[in-house]
Write a protein that holds these residues in place. Structure first.
Motif, mmCIF file in Angstrom:
data_model
loop_
_atom_site.group_PDB
_atom_site.id
_atom_site.type_symbol
_atom_site.label_atom_id
_atom_site.label_comp_id
_atom_site.label_asym_id
_atom_site.label_seq_id
_atom_site.Cartn_x
_atom_site.Cartn_y
_atom_site.Cartn_z
ATOM 1 N N ALA A 95 0.820 -1.216 0.000
ATOM 2 C CA ALA A 95 0.000 0.000 0.000
ATOM 3 C C ALA A 95 0.851 1.261 0.000
ATOM 4 N N LEU A 96 1.900 1.257 0.787
ATOM 5 C CA LEU A 96 2.753 2.445 0.877
ATOM 6 C C LEU A 96 3.538 2.660 -0.412
ATOM 7 N N GLY A 97 4.148 1.601 -0.918
ATOM 8 C CA GLY A 97 4.915 1.723 -2.150
ATOM 9 C C GLY A 97 4.065 2.155 -3.320
ATOM 10 N N ALA A 98 2.852 1.622 -3.397
ATOM 11 C CA ALA A 98 1.957 1.989 -4.494
ATOM 12 C C ALA A 98 1.558 3.455 -4.425
ATOM 13 N N ALA A 99 1.267 3.937 -3.221
ATOM 14 C CA ALA A 99 0.892 5.347 -3.060
ATOM 15 C C ALA A 99 2.057 6.256 -3.429
ATOM 16 N N ILE A 100 3.254 5.882 -3.023
ATOM 17 C CA ILE A 100 4.445 6.666 -3.366
ATOM 18 C C ILE A 100 4.644 6.678 -4.882
ATOM 19 N N GLY A 101 4.532 5.509 -5.493
ATOM 20 C CA GLY A 101 4.706 5.424 -6.931
ATOM 21 C C GLY A 101 3.712 6.275 -7.692
ATOM 22 N N GLU A 102 2.457 6.226 -7.277
ATOM 23 C CA GLU A 102 1.431 7.027 -7.949
ATOM 24 C C GLU A 102 1.720 8.519 -7.798
ATOM 25 N N HIS A 103 2.141 8.919 -6.606
ATOM 26 C CA HIS A 103 2.437 10.332 -6.377
ATOM 27 C C HIS A 103 3.614 10.799 -7.234
ATOM 28 N N LEU A 104 4.593 9.935 -7.420
ATOM 29 C CA LEU A 104 5.783 10.326 -8.178
ATOM 30 C C LEU A 104 5.531 10.462 -9.671
ATOM 31 N N THR A 105 4.373 10.018 -10.137
ATOM 32 C CA THR A 105 4.077 10.209 -11.558
ATOM 33 C C THR A 105 3.985 11.689 -11.912
ATOM 34 N N GLY A 106 3.795 12.526 -10.910
ATOM 35 C CA GLY A 106 3.790 13.962 -11.161
ATOM 36 C C GLY A 106 5.174 14.549 -11.318
ATOM 37 N N GLN A 107 6.205 13.737 -11.014
ATOM 38 C CA GLN A 107 7.582 14.231 -11.082
ATOM 39 C C GLN A 107 8.464 13.442 -12.042
ATOM 40 N N ALA A 108 8.039 12.274 -12.438
ATOM 41 C CA ALA A 108 8.870 11.399 -13.261
ATOM 42 C C ALA A 108 8.092 10.907 -14.469
ATOM 43 N N GLU A 109 8.789 10.695 -15.533
ATOM 44 C CA GLU A 109 8.164 10.155 -16.749
ATOM 45 C C GLU A 109 7.908 8.668 -16.606
ATOM 46 N N VAL A 110 8.803 7.980 -15.895
ATOM 47 C CA VAL A 110 8.666 6.544 -15.672
ATOM 48 C C VAL A 110 8.855 6.257 -14.190
ATOM 49 N N VAL A 111 7.922 5.509 -13.610
ATOM 50 C CA VAL A 111 8.041 5.047 -12.224
ATOM 51 C C VAL A 111 7.983 3.528 -12.239
ATOM 52 N N LEU A 112 8.995 2.892 -11.691
ATOM 53 C CA LEU A 112 9.052 1.440 -11.615
ATOM 54 C C LEU A 112 8.695 0.987 -10.211
ATOM 55 N N LEU A 113 7.610 0.218 -10.100
ATOM 56 C CA LEU A 113 7.246 -0.405 -8.828
ATOM 57 C C LEU A 113 7.953 -1.749 -8.771
ATOM 58 N N ALA A 114 8.958 -1.850 -7.926
ATOM 59 C CA ALA A 114 9.818 -3.031 -7.878
ATOM 60 C C ALA A 114 9.480 -3.867 -6.651
ATOM 61 N N ASP A 115 9.277 -5.179 -6.856
ATOM 62 C CA ASP A 115 8.870 -6.017 -5.731
ATOM 63 C C ASP A 115 9.098 -7.480 -6.079
ATOM 64 N N ARG A 116 9.301 -8.303 -5.042
ATOM 65 C CA ARG A 116 9.323 -9.757 -5.246
ATOM 66 C C ARG A 116 7.962 -10.251 -5.705
ATOM 67 N N ASP A 117 6.913 -9.584 -5.215
ATOM 68 C CA ASP A 117 5.542 -9.922 -5.610
ATOM 69 C C ASP A 117 5.242 -9.202 -6.921
ATOM 70 N N LEU A 118 5.676 -9.800 -8.028
ATOM 71 C CA LEU A 118 5.535 -9.150 -9.324
ATOM 72 C C LEU A 118 4.069 -9.002 -9.717
ATOM 73 N N ASP A 119 3.264 -10.012 -9.428
ATOM 74 C CA ASP A 119 1.844 -9.916 -9.758
ATOM 75 C C ASP A 119 1.188 -8.769 -8.989
#
Length: 249
Positions: A15-39
């Motif tokens: 939940a935290l990583g996803a929220a951070i990633g979504e927020h960073l779309t306002g600052q970055a062209e590409v945001v990679l959500l990296a995790d062992r849980d790929l699905d």
């Protein structure tokens, strides 16, 4: 948004990583959500423009190396690293085993270290600057579950050391220290009764009388990852509603 900017958020399936990633779309062209849980990371990235999922085990050096090589090959730059991936262990000292301790330290401390270490050649060659934001916890001040708290205190020391080592490349390193965020990670293996008591204690010690939300943390990360924070490094930003001023529950 800065054209071409690339961000990596570890623990992106949570939940935290996803929220951070979504927020960073306002600052970055590409945001990679990296995790062992790929699905899980793929599910989080669906319908988010500029957000992709990728596999990463931060405790595995080969996995870290593969990610950095992929970023370099595809984009030629890495502007933001958010070290959010974390695990915990049994809370009491008597229940804690050495392999529990080593797993927590491998993910929570070595993981951020390894990812930044592997990114140094890229930062050194591009000289484009960058941001490192480490997610620690208010427990580094108050104490708490031994392995987890020790690891989060180590992340503060790591952040300050990274600030010194990465400064020559124009890369800042800061930390965000949340108080309790109501997520499955926080709940852990607590029973309904235990979790209710846990929530009540944390609420009572928080002057603003609410819990942090993933969005609260994401906004703090967003500031430290932004151009506005270009001369801020080695700092710990508490996002606690004042709970950092109180003793542990």
């Amino acid at each position: 948004m800065t054209a071409g900017r690339v961000a990596v958020v570890t623990g992106g399936a949570g939940a935290l990583g996803a929220a951070i990633g979504e927020h960073l779309t306002g600052q970055a062209e590409v945001v990679l959500l990296a995790d062992r849980d790929l699905d899980g990371a793929r599910e989080r990235s669906e319908n988010l423009r500029g957000v992709e999922a990728c596999y990463l085990d931060v405790a595995d050096d080969e996995s870290v190396q593969a990610l950095v090589e992929t970023v370099e090959r595809r984009f030629g730059r890495l502007d933001v690293i958010v070290n959010n991936a974390a695990v915990t262990a049994p809370r009491g000292m008597e229940a804690l085993r050495r392999d529990d301790w080593e797993r927590v330290m491998a993910v929570n401390v070595w993981g951020p270290t390894a990812l930044c270490r592997k990114a140094v050649p890229l930062w050194s060659s591009t000289r484009a600057g960058g941001r490192v934001v480490n997610i620690t916890s208010r427990t580094w001040l108050s104490g708490g579950p031994i392995a987890y708290t020790s690891s989060k205190a180590a992340v503060v020391g790591l952040t300050r050391s990274l600030a010194l080592e990465l400064a020559p490349f124009g890369v800042t390193a800061n930390a965000v220290a949340p108080s309790m965020v109501a997520t499955p990670f926080t709940r852990g293996d607590r029973s309904e009764e235990e979790y209710a008591a846990f929530e009540a204690k944390h609420l009572a010690m928080t002057p603003m009388r609410r819990f942090a939300t993933p969005e609260d943390i994401a906004h703090a990360v967003g500031y430290l990852a932004s151009e506005a924070a270009g001369f801020v490094t080695g700092e710990v930003l508490h996002v606690c509603g004042g709970a950092q001023l109180a003793p542990a529950p």
